[in-house]
Design an enzyme around this catalytic site. Structure first.
Site, short mmCIF file in Angstrom:
data_model
loop_
_atom_site.label_atom_id
_atom_site.label_comp_id
_atom_site.label_asym_id
_atom_site.label_seq_id
_atom_site.Cartn_x
_atom_site.Cartn_y
_atom_site.Cartn_z
N THR A 146 -5.14 -11.95 -3.70
CA THR A 146 -3.89 -12.71 -3.76
C THR A 146 -4.02 -14.00 -4.58
N ASP A 147 -2.89 -14.46 -5.09
CA ASP A 147 -2.85 -15.76 -5.78
C ASP A 147 -3.23 -16.91 -4.84
N GLU A 148 -3.14 -16.67 -3.53
CA GLU A 148 -3.40 -17.76 -2.58
C GLU A 148 -4.85 -18.20 -2.58
N TYR A 193 -5.46 -17.51 6.31
CA TYR A 193 -5.22 -16.25 5.59
C TYR A 193 -5.91 -16.26 4.23
N ALA A 194 -5.64 -17.31 3.45
CA ALA A 194 -6.18 -17.38 2.09
C ALA A 194 -7.70 -17.46 2.11
N GLY A 196 -0.06 -27.45 6.24
CA GLY A 196 -0.86 -27.12 5.06
C GLY A 196 -0.11 -26.29 4.04
N ASP A 251 -9.45 2.13 11.78
CA ASP A 251 -9.75 0.74 11.42
C ASP A 251 -10.79 0.72 10.30
N GLY A 271 0.82 -1.22 0.00
CA GLY A 271 0.00 0.00 0.00
C GLY A 271 0.85 1.26 0.00
N ARG A 294 7.36 -20.34 -5.65
CA ARG A 294 6.58 -19.10 -5.69
C ARG A 294 7.01 -18.32 -6.93
N ASN A 307 11.99 -22.30 -3.21
CA ASN A 307 12.48 -21.57 -2.03
C ASN A 307 13.98 -21.78 -1.81
N LYS A 348 -9.09 -14.03 2.61
CA LYS A 348 -8.99 -13.24 1.38
C LYS A 348 -10.06 -13.70 0.37
N ARG A 382 5.64 -25.72 7.54
CA ARG A 382 4.38 -24.99 7.83
C ARG A 382 3.23 -25.97 7.61
P1 NAD Z 1 1.16 -5.54 5.16
O1 NAD Z 1 0.86 -6.49 6.27
O2 NAD Z 1 2.54 -5.05 4.95
O3 NAD Z 1 0.24 -4.23 5.29
C1 NAD Z 1 -1.10 -4.28 5.69
C2 NAD Z 1 -1.48 -2.87 6.16
O4 NAD Z 1 -2.87 -2.88 6.52
C3 NAD Z 1 -0.71 -2.41 7.40
O5 NAD Z 1 -0.27 -1.08 7.22
C4 NAD Z 1 -1.74 -2.50 8.52
O6 NAD Z 1 -1.51 -1.56 9.56
C5 NAD Z 1 -3.02 -2.22 7.77
N1 NAD Z 1 -4.21 -2.79 8.42
C6 NAD Z 1 -4.38 -4.06 8.88
N2 NAD Z 1 -5.61 -4.20 9.40
C7 NAD Z 1 -6.23 -3.00 9.25
C8 NAD Z 1 -7.54 -2.54 9.58
N3 NAD Z 1 -8.43 -3.32 10.19
N4 NAD Z 1 -7.85 -1.26 9.27
C9 NAD Z 1 -6.93 -0.45 8.68
N5 NAD Z 1 -5.69 -0.84 8.35
C10 NAD Z 1 -5.35 -2.12 8.63
O7 NAD Z 1 0.59 -6.25 3.85
P2 NAD Z 1 1.09 -6.18 2.34
O8 NAD Z 1 2.07 -7.25 2.12
O9 NAD Z 1 1.42 -4.79 1.98
O10 NAD Z 1 -0.26 -6.61 1.60
C11 NAD Z 1 -1.20 -5.64 1.20
C12 NAD Z 1 -2.37 -6.34 0.56
O11 NAD Z 1 -1.92 -7.10 -0.56
C13 NAD Z 1 -3.06 -7.33 1.49
O12 NAD Z 1 -4.46 -7.24 1.27
C14 NAD Z 1 -2.53 -8.70 1.04
O13 NAD Z 1 -3.48 -9.71 1.27
C15 NAD Z 1 -2.32 -8.45 -0.43
N6 NAD Z 1 -1.26 -9.25 -1.07
C16 NAD Z 1 -0.01 -9.32 -0.52
C17 NAD Z 1 1.00 -10.05 -1.16
C18 NAD Z 1 2.40 -10.16 -0.60
O14 NAD Z 1 3.18 -10.98 -1.09
N7 NAD Z 1 2.78 -9.38 0.40
C19 NAD Z 1 0.70 -10.70 -2.35
C20 NAD Z 1 -0.59 -10.62 -2.88
C21 NAD Z 1 -1.55 -9.88 -2.24
O1 TDX Z 2 10.62 -18.66 7.70
C1 TDX Z 2 10.13 -19.00 6.61
N1 TDX Z 2 10.64 -20.07 5.96
C2 TDX Z 2 10.17 -20.51 4.76
O2 TDX Z 2 10.67 -21.51 4.21
C3 TDX Z 2 9.05 -18.27 5.99
C4 TDX Z 2 8.44 -17.06 6.66
C5 TDX Z 2 8.58 -18.73 4.78
N2 TDX Z 2 9.11 -19.82 4.18
C6 TDX Z 2 8.55 -20.28 2.90
C7 TDX Z 2 7.04 -20.45 2.90
C8 TDX Z 2 6.64 -20.13 1.48
O3 TDX Z 2 6.77 -21.29 0.67
O4 TDX Z 2 8.79 -19.25 1.93
C9 TDX Z 2 7.67 -19.10 1.04
C10 TDX Z 2 7.16 -17.68 1.15
O5 TDX Z 2 6.63 -17.52 2.45
P1 TDX Z 2 5.99 -16.13 2.94
O6 TDX Z 2 6.96 -15.03 2.73
O7 TDX Z 2 5.42 -16.35 4.30
O8 TDX Z 2 4.85 -15.92 1.84
P2 TDX Z 2 3.58 -16.81 1.43
O9 TDX Z 2 3.13 -17.68 2.51
O10 TDX Z 2 3.90 -17.46 0.11
O11 TDX Z 2 2.49 -15.63 1.21
C11 TDX Z 2 2.84 -14.39 0.59
O12 TDX Z 2 2.41 -14.33 -0.74
C12 TDX Z 2 1.05 -14.19 -0.97
C13 TDX Z 2 2.30 -13.20 1.38
O13 TDX Z 2 2.72 -13.29 2.72
C14 TDX Z 2 0.82 -13.11 1.28
O14 TDX Z 2 0.35 -11.92 1.93
C15 TDX Z 2 0.43 -13.06 -0.18
O15 TDX Z 2 -0.96 -13.05 -0.33
#
Ligand code: NAD
Ligand code: TDX
Length: 346
Positions: A130-132, A154-155, A279, A62, A13, A218, A253, A158, A277
């Site tokens: 998300t792709d999840e 989580y997924a 699942g 919020d 964001g 991934r 990974n 979403k 992890r």
């Molecule tokens: P992040 O955890 O870094 O940021 C989430 C933000 O939302 C934080 O700033 C948090 O304070 C805010 N937030 C949480 N709950 C809230 C609430 N109830 N009201 C207002 N603000 C709130 O997450 P990110 O990695 O930046 O992901 C952003 C979006 O993209 C998410 O919806 C996530 O599902 C999606 N997404 C993330 C990834 C990834 O790999 N990180 C991939 C695909 C989709």
């Molecule tokens: O300590 C670790 N060791 C490890 O092997 C962690 C934190 C992760 N992993 C593995 C799990 C996954 O196969 O690495 C891969 C990536 O893990 P994460 O960074 O936790 O991401 P993932 O679970 O794939 O989900 C991410 O991508 C989709 C984001 O966190 C989500 O917000 C997004 O929707």
């Protein structure tokens, strides 16, 4: 345009806000609860630029707070919803906040948009998903018409949020679009996620906890690309549609870990294979043809993106040390203490 960007102090964001303020004349209101994952410092580059700062308003709050959301949506042309609890491992420990923000929060936003629309205003709602939601994809790639099959709390949260978005489009004619982004990495990502966790642990010569055999896969999307794709869908997406935002580099990974260590000049002996992890989704992979046909493709390859990310964490130790303070030690011990004690050579 006037945009309400929820979750705009988080990783993706805040990249969206930084890039959108720099590239357009939009006015942006960020609504963010500042959970452990949100950080106002992520918006500091905008606040330091006088012309951008004038077009940015920060509201701590919020998305479940109905009166607050109603008042902000009443003044906006579009809502871009990044707000979510975003870490799969934390959803395995306790899923409640994921559901509150991911389902009730999305509902509060949609209701506010519906009400604003009923007064004759045009308000677009962008749900960042998300792709999840597709679940594990053992071969081939997911297309937008595939059935959702989420496997982690989580997924599931979403996917539930997305279903609600679709229902508001169908039932109330709300103008909605959805993006389904791939695994994202880059500067300003909280160090709970694998890329920054492994970079920062390696910088400290601490162990890298690789889940299971590390043969999960991934597709990695650089954060600027993800942010730009969301903006592109906001501007050009067809109402009612969902768009995959694929990454630019499928990696096991293990191979991703090796690439990080090579960039840092650190040894493989830091890597520990830890209990998996529960699942754990083996693989995500999406087809990006629909978004490509609309005119968007990722621009940053994994090699360049990873090098830039490693350089950023190497140069911004203060930022990630702050993120690794507060509750971090307790979380780390809960998530990794026993795992590391039981770890074996990777
Ligand atoms: P992040 O955890 O870094 O940021 C989430 C933000 O939302 C934080 O700033 C948090 O304070 C805010 N937030 C949480 N709950 C809230 C609430 N109830 N009201 C207002 N603000 C709130 O997450 P990110 O990695 O930046 O992901 C952003 C979006 O993209 C998410 O919806 C996530 O599902 C999606 N997404 C993330 C990834 C990834 O790999 N990180 C991939 C695909 C989709
Ligand atoms: O300590 C670790 N060791 C490890 O092997 C962690 C934190 C992760 N992993 C593995 C799990 C996954 O196969 O690495 C891969 C990536 O893990 P994460 O960074 O936790 O991401 P993932 O679970 O794939 O989900 C991410 O991508 C989709 C984001 O966190 C989500 O917000 C997004 O929707």
């Amino acid at each position: 345009m006037r945009l309400l960007v929820t979750g705009g102090a988080g990783f993706i964001g805040s990249a969206f806000v930084r890039r959108r303020l720099a590239a357009t004349t939009d006015e942006i209101v960020v609504l963010d609860k500042l959970t452990y994952a949100g950080n106002r410092a992520n918006l500091a580059p905008c606040e330091a630029d006088a012309t951008q700062a004038r077009r940015l308003t920060f509201v701590r709050g919020d998305i479940c707070d109905e009166p607050l959301v109603n008042s902000l949506v009443a003044e906006t042309d579009a809502v871009v919803n990044f707000a979510a609890e975003s870490h799969v491992d934390r959803s395995i420990i306790d899923a409640e906040a994921f559901l509150r923000t991911g389902v009730i929060g999305v509902h509060v936003l949609l209701e506010a948009v519906r009400r604003a629309t009923e007064t004759g205003r045009k308000v677009r709602f962008v749900q960042v998903s998300t792709d999840e939601v597709y679940g594990a994809v053992h071969e081939g790639s997911s297309v937008e018409t595939d059935q959702m099959a989420p496997r982690s709390p989580y997924a599931s949260a979403k996917a539930a949020g997305e279903l609600l978005v679709a229902a508001y489009g169908t039932t109330h004619g709300t103008d909605t679009v959805v993006t389904r982004g791939a695994n994202t990495y880059g500067p300003y990502q909280h160090p709970e996620k694998v890329v920054p966790l492994f970079i920062t642990n390696a910088l400290d010569d601490a162990p890298l906890p690789l889940y299971g055999d590390g043969r999960q896969q991934r597709d990695w999307l650089f954060v600027d690309d993800h942010a730009d794709a969301v903006g592109f869908v906001l501007d050009h997406g067809r109402s009612g549609e969902a768009y995959n935002v694929p990454g630019a580099g499928l990696r096991l990974n293990r191979d991703l870990t090796a690439a990080i260590l090579e960039l840092l000049g650190k040894p493989w002996s830091l890597v520990r294979s830890v209990p998996d992890r529960p699942g754990h989704d083996l693989r995500y992979c999406m087809d990006g043809a629909k978004l490509a046909a609309l005119g968007w493709q990722p621009g940053v390859g994994i090699d360049q993106g990873l090098a830039d990310t490693v350089a950023w964490y190497s140069a911004n130790r203060d930022w990630w040390q702050q993120a690794k303070s507060g509750d971090w030690a307790a979380y780390y011990e809960h998530q990794y203490g026993r795992r590391l004690a039981e770890s074996v050579e990777a």
